[in-house]
Motif scaffolding. Sequence first.
Motif, PDB file in Angstrom:
ATOM      1  N   GLU A 124     -69.469 -63.311 -18.376  1.00 49.86           N
ATOM      2  CA  GLU A 124     -69.428 -62.250 -19.129  1.00 49.86           C
ATOM      3  C   GLU A 124     -70.732 -62.112 -19.682  1.00 49.86           C
ATOM      4  OE1 GLU A 124     -66.589 -61.371 -22.016  1.00 49.86           O
ATOM      5  OE2 GLU A 124     -65.118 -61.054 -20.398  1.00 49.86           O
ATOM      6  N   SER A 125     -71.454 -61.055 -20.088  1.00 48.32           N
ATOM      7  CA  SER A 125     -72.731 -60.790 -20.505  1.00 48.32           C
ATOM      8  C   SER A 125     -72.501 -60.889 -21.990  1.00 48.32           C
ATOM      9  CB  SER A 125     -73.430 -59.403 -20.185  1.00 48.32           C
ATOM     10  OG  SER A 125     -72.364 -58.199 -20.712  1.00 48.32           O
ATOM     11  N   PRO A 126     -73.396 -61.222 -22.829  1.00 46.68           N
ATOM     12  CA  PRO A 126     -73.132 -61.318 -24.366  1.00 46.68           C
ATOM     13  C   PRO A 126     -72.794 -60.192 -24.908  1.00 46.68           C
ATOM     14  CG  PRO A 126     -75.190 -62.382 -23.693  1.00 46.68           C
ATOM     15  CD  PRO A 126     -74.760 -61.872 -22.443  1.00 46.68           C
ATOM     16  N   THR A 127     -73.085 -58.989 -24.385  1.00 51.11           N
ATOM     17  CA  THR A 127     -72.780 -57.857 -25.400  1.00 51.11           C
ATOM     18  C   THR A 127     -71.424 -57.337 -24.997  1.00 51.11           C
ATOM     19  OG1 THR A 127     -73.572 -56.493 -23.408  1.00 51.11           O
ATOM     20  CG2 THR A 127     -75.240 -56.806 -25.183  1.00 51.11           C
ATOM     21  N   SER A 128     -70.654 -57.709 -23.826  1.00 49.25           N
ATOM     22  CA  SER A 128     -69.354 -57.270 -23.495  1.00 49.25           C
ATOM     23  C   SER A 128     -68.305 -58.329 -24.064  1.00 49.25           C
ATOM     24  CB  SER A 128     -69.096 -57.225 -22.023  1.00 49.25           C
ATOM     25  OG  SER A 128     -69.457 -58.672 -21.394  1.00 49.25           O
ATOM     26  N   THR A 129     -68.556 -59.174 -24.892  1.00 48.31           N
ATOM     27  CA  THR A 129     -67.649 -60.072 -25.582  1.00 48.31           C
ATOM     28  C   THR A 129     -66.740 -59.577 -26.449  1.00 48.31           C
ATOM     29  OG1 THR A 129     -68.915 -60.742 -27.237  1.00 48.31           O
ATOM     30  CG2 THR A 129     -68.791 -62.177 -25.087  1.00 48.31           C
ATOM     31  N   SER A 130     -67.147 -58.433 -27.151  1.00 52.80           N
ATOM     32  CA  SER A 130     -66.484 -57.366 -27.994  1.00 52.80           C
ATOM     33  C   SER A 130     -65.391 -56.553 -27.101  1.00 52.80           C
ATOM     34  CB  SER A 130     -67.175 -56.538 -28.947  1.00 52.80           C
ATOM     35  OG  SER A 130     -68.050 -55.799 -28.074  1.00 52.80           O
ATOM     36  N   GLY A 131     -65.826 -56.321 -26.110  1.00 48.17           N
ATOM     37  CA  GLY A 131     -65.031 -55.368 -25.125  1.00 48.17           C
ATOM     38  C   GLY A 131     -63.829 -56.221 -24.792  1.00 48.17           C
ATOM     39  N   ARG A 132     -63.799 -57.517 -24.520  1.00 48.04           N
ATOM     40  CA  ARG A 132     -62.868 -58.414 -24.121  1.00 48.04           C
ATOM     41  C   ARG A 132     -61.666 -58.354 -25.154  1.00 48.04           C
ATOM     42  NH1 ARG A 132     -64.097 -63.876 -24.271  1.00 48.04           N
ATOM     43  NH2 ARG A 132     -62.042 -64.302 -23.675  1.00 48.04           N
TER      44      ARG A 132
END
Length: 142
Positions: A124-132
């Motif tokens: 995962e890209s570092p910016t999409s971890t909140s989306g998880r």
Amino acid sequence: MKDIAITENHLYQKTFRRGQRWSGRLVTVCVLKDLHAKRLMKANPQKQYLNRVGLSVPKREGGAVERNRVKRILRAGLAEVRKKRPLKTGYLIVISTRKGIEQEKSSAVAAELYYIFKKLDMFESPTSTSGRQEGKHTEPEA
């Protein structure tokens, strides 16, 4: 995050036939987008997308004891990779062993899995971890 094991043979075959494949010295990894990821997400109590992971260890690796040891090494290596960086979710992942893995340690397997997952663009890209956390699905780029 815990994975669901692939139990049906047709999912192994489908992943081997249609999935992206990358081979290393110790393992071969095949990755395919899971078409039933949404159904599994709804059944999950955390309402998150999950990966389904299958381990393929052929009989040439030895008896049941040796094959189970190789599976433990693979699971430990996969856990080490996940500690470093989270994987994209919603995929079928099949890890197949190659000759000589039974003498290796889990750290060597983890290093090779990390390299292979990086080549397959599975992190995962570092910016999409909140989306998880919200249960958003990460779509493959291909």
